[in-house]
Design a protein around this motif. Structure first.
Motif, short mmCIF file in Angstrom:
data_model
loop_
_atom_site.label_atom_id
_atom_site.label_comp_id
_atom_site.label_asym_id
_atom_site.label_seq_id
_atom_site.Cartn_x
_atom_site.Cartn_y
_atom_site.Cartn_z
N GLU A 108 19.90 50.84 30.93
CA GLU A 108 18.60 51.21 30.70
C GLU A 108 17.89 50.08 30.29
OE1 GLU A 108 17.71 54.41 31.78
OE2 GLU A 108 19.79 54.96 32.31
N ALA A 109 16.51 49.99 30.63
CA ALA A 109 15.64 49.17 30.70
C ALA A 109 15.39 48.90 28.97
CB ALA A 109 14.22 49.26 31.42
N ASP A 110 15.33 50.28 28.24
CA ASP A 110 15.12 50.15 26.70
C ASP A 110 16.51 49.68 26.20
OD1 ASP A 110 16.28 52.50 27.17
OD2 ASP A 110 15.10 53.70 26.35
N GLU A 111 17.56 49.56 26.68
CA GLU A 111 18.66 49.30 26.06
C GLU A 111 18.96 47.80 25.95
OE1 GLU A 111 21.74 50.99 28.27
OE2 GLU A 111 21.56 52.93 27.09
N ILE A 112 18.25 46.83 26.61
CA ILE A 112 18.40 45.35 26.86
C ILE A 112 16.93 44.62 26.79
CG2 ILE A 112 18.29 45.47 29.38
CD1 ILE A 112 20.52 43.42 29.25
N ILE A 113 17.00 43.45 25.82
CA ILE A 113 15.88 42.72 25.37
C ILE A 113 15.82 41.43 26.11
CG2 ILE A 113 14.38 41.67 23.65
CD1 ILE A 113 14.56 44.31 21.94
N PRO A 114 15.05 41.05 27.06
CA PRO A 114 15.24 39.51 27.30
C PRO A 114 14.55 38.57 26.43
CG PRO A 114 13.50 40.49 28.40
CD PRO A 114 13.71 41.67 27.24
N LEU A 115 15.26 37.79 26.01
CA LEU A 115 14.82 36.61 24.94
C LEU A 115 14.98 35.23 25.46
CD1 LEU A 115 14.73 35.56 21.99
CD2 LEU A 115 17.00 36.43 21.56
N THR A 116 13.93 34.57 25.44
CA THR A 116 14.14 33.23 26.15
C THR A 116 13.86 32.09 25.19
OG1 THR A 116 13.36 31.68 27.92
CG2 THR A 116 11.69 32.93 26.83
N TYR A 117 14.68 31.09 25.32
CA TYR A 117 14.55 29.81 24.53
C TYR A 117 13.11 29.38 24.90
CZ TYR A 117 16.38 25.37 22.62
OH TYR A 117 16.60 24.16 21.99
N MET A 118 12.73 28.49 23.86
CA MET A 118 11.45 27.94 24.50
C MET A 118 11.67 27.14 25.62
SD MET A 118 8.56 27.56 22.95
CE MET A 118 7.63 26.93 21.69
#
Ligand code: 13P
Ligand code: SF4
Length: 348
Positions: A108-118
């Protein structure tokens, strides 16, 4: 070149500041008003009133400065070819496709968070901002992971698999709970089940400079210099990081050397210009510093910012011409700013 750069800087006065990343060559960084790692430079860019920001670093850093700067400020990258091969390993279209594949697997979209390195394009930072995620640097990756895990069960980490793996592992997440998504393979080369089960989905990207450091280099320096402290950047592979005494961003590596008592010997696993500069600076203060890998790899894109490019950009500015401006599109800027502000809120 030195004289021309100094003269142009004097004419421009406080209208212009020069930001320099630690990997810049000596003949460029000596003119910097601010030196730092990616976090420190982003913070400086967000706080200055200067009209022109000359970024002696690479493209993603200049983009971030443009996103964080005030209206009316202009960011200049003295050579537009100063990119980052790791940042180029993730394109926004591939990231969107990856996201769809993850959601198609049943996450589900609210179960995963996209986190990007600078070290990623502004478009990818904007993607993260728009999808409830954020940006991190190597100095606050742990805090960013904590932020994300407080809000969701899974993280998609872009684009450096090594920083993501090292950070997760040091938080106690076993390697078996991490899956590597390869953008060049169908469905990332992993099964839907594996995607759903992974706590961290790592993008298959890396830094070619830091990949050169191998675990046997750590063994070699330990054998050659008994008692040596091995300190490395978290872009190094996990087999190197786990053998090291400490890992940290470029700024943290410098602080570790500064804090050490005279007589300490260090092997440093990061870009060679920084290692050589520290070796020179600290020789008189009683610290011996060697590069972890004898071949001592340079970041060829950081190296593109030459005194000639710097003089050219500054002299054009004196003539009233802005050359090599880095400008992020307004729609991208909005969400990239959200993601970068979340990073600044958690600190460095
Ligand atoms: P730092 O933020 O640690 O300076 O790292 C930036 C970078 O590109 C390292 O390769
Ligand atoms: Fe990119 Fe690696 Fe150079 Fe850092 S050292 S700017 S990650 S290519």
């Amino acid at each position: 070149m030195d004289e021309r750069i100094a003269a142009a800087r004097k004419t421009l006065g406080s209208t212009t500041i020069l930001l320099g990343h630690h990997y810049q060559r000596d003949e460029v960084i000596r003119f910097a008003d601010y030196t730092g790692d990616s976090y420190k430079l982003a913070l400086a860019a967000s706080q200055t009133d200067a009209r022109y920001l000359i970024f002696c670093g690479v493209h993603f850093m200049a983009e971030s400065a443009d996103v964080l700067g005030q209206p009316g400020q202009q960011v200049i990258l003295p050579d537009l070819n100063a990119g980052c091969s790791m940042a180029d390993m993730a394109e926004i279209g591939q990231v969107e496709e990856c996201w769809e594949t993850l959601l198609d697997s049943g996450i589900e979209a609210d179960e995963i968070i996209p986190l990007t390195y600078m070290n990623s394009s502004a478009a990818i930072k904007a993607f993260c901002g728009e999808h409830g995620g954020l940006v991190c640097t190597s100095s606050n990756a742990r805090a960013a992971f904590d932020w994300a895990f407080a809000r969701a069960k899974q993280i998609l980490f872009l684009p450096d698999q090594h920083l993501g793996r090292n950070t997760g592992y040091r938080m106690g997440i076993p390697l078996s709970d991490m899956a590597v998504y390869d953008p060049w393979q169908l469905n990332g080369g992993i099964t839907p089940q594996r995607m759903r089960d992974a706590k961290i989905v790592l993008w298959k990207g890396h830094c070619s400079v830091h990949q050169r450091f191998l675990p046997e280099h750590v063994d070699n320096v330990r054998a050659k210099y008994p008692g040596i402290q091995v300190i490395v950047h978290p872009e190094c592979r996990i087999e190197v990081c786990e053998k090291a005494d400490a890992i940290g961003s470029t700024e943290r590596l410098i602080k570790i050397v500064e804090a050490a008592p005279a007589g300490t010997t260090f092997a440093i696993g990061t870009e060679i210009h920084l290692v050589n500069r520290l070796a020179k600076q600290f020789e008189e203060r009683g610290r011996k510093i060697v590069t972890l890998d004898d071949a001592g790899c340079l970041c060829t894109t950081m190296y593109r910012i030459s005194p000639q490019h710097l003089a050219w950009a500054l002299e054009n500015l004196v003539e009233g011409r802005v050359v090599n401006r880095i400008q992020v599109r307004d729609d991208v800027k909005y969400w990239a700013r959200v993601a970068l502000d979340r990073m600044l809120e958690i600190g460095g």
